[in-house]
Design a protein around this motif. Structure first.
Motif: not given
Length: 297
Positions: A104-105, A155-156
């Motif tokens: 997701e991120k 990665y966020k």
């Protein structure tokens, strides 16, 4: 594309014409060679955003301009360095198997690779035992096989924080010989880099990056560990038309190449720094700013 399979094949041809001319001695060195570089990429898409990739390519690494210059300079009165107009390019066959996972991120890519290089280019040091003067210049000494594992992460966790990083662990085995001297070498090493970006109140941007190279053996000695940290702070002004940026490169002044070189009758330990720590403050203001058009720059 066939269902969940994807494939791509390519072939590139390159013709090289390299000529050096030492005017004083009328020495002309002409190199002409035609090379073909095939490539192949296969991938399979699994469920839950998983992707398996297999790739092959043949590559070339030509000598840079200064590596061909026959002139010698000196770092001090007893250590000379120069180029070699007889230097040939390196050729590498590369095979890589990787797995890409999206979540997701962010995403994470893990891969294993094998690389076979011929015409391996290395800078060697030769000593005159009578004068005590050393000369360093590049030569093609043989072949190298390397096997490694590479990881890449993006990665966020939040909209205002973005992290990227990669790491490479490998073993390199070299088989080399020059002027009757054996330069075989076997080394393990790893590198990594990490970059983090933050956005504060939509107008303040902060970035910090870290790079590290582990110690490693080379055919004539050892390279010691090297690392550096860079940072930047930027503030948007005047509704985005202006910006003030503070940039610091190599904050701790550690980006130095430290080495140990030894031969049958000499040893040298030293360090070299391309550029010392640097801090800059920059202001820019954009006049008649418009939205850039898409396409070729």
């Amino acid at each position: 594309k066939w269902g969940k399979f994807q494939g791509q094949l390519g072939l590139r041809a390159e013709y090289s014409d390299v000529k050096t001319n030492l005017v004083k001695t009328a020495t002309i060195n002409q190199r002409r060679y035609l090379d073909f570089f095939p490539s192949a990429n296969l991938s399979y898409e699994f469920k839950h955003q998983n992707n398996l990739q297999l790739s092959y390519s043949r590559r070339i690494s030509r000598p840079r301009f200064w590596s061909l210059l026959p002139f010698f300079g000196y770092s001090d009165a007893r250590n000379l360095f120069g180029g070699n107009p007889n230097l040939n390019p390196e050729y590498t066959h590369s095979i890589e198997l990787g797995h890409l996972k999206y979540f997701e991120k962010g995403s994470i890519l893990s891969s294993v690779y094998y690389r076979h290089t011929t015409g391996k280019n290395e800078r060697l040091v030769f000593s005159d035992s009578t004068t005590g003067i050393t000369q360093m210049y590049p030569v093609n000494i043989g072949l190298e096989n390397s096997l490694g594992l590479e990881l890449a992460l993006s990665y966020k966790p939040w909209a205002w924080w973005d992290v990227t990083g990669s790491a490479n662990f490998f073993r390199a085995i070299m088989q080399g010989e020059y002027l009757g001297v054996n330069y075989d070498n076997d080394t393990y090493a790893w590198t990594c880099n990490l970059k983090s970006k933050w956005t504060i109140a939509k107008i303040v941007h902060v970035q910090v990056s870290f790079n590290y190279n582990s110690p490693r053996l080379d055919p004539q000695g050892k390279l010691f560990a090297r690392y550096n940290i860079d940072a930047a702070l930027s503030v948007d002004l005047f509704n985005g038309k202006g910006s003030l940026t503070l940039n610091a490169r190599d904050i701790f002044n550690t980006r130095k190449r430290r080495y140990l070189i030894y031969g049958a009758d000499f040893s040298t330990e030293g360090s070299f720094q391309w550029r010392a720590r640097q801090v800059t403050l920059n202001f820019s203001y954009r006049l008649n700013q418009t939205t850039p058009k898409r396409g070729r720059k």
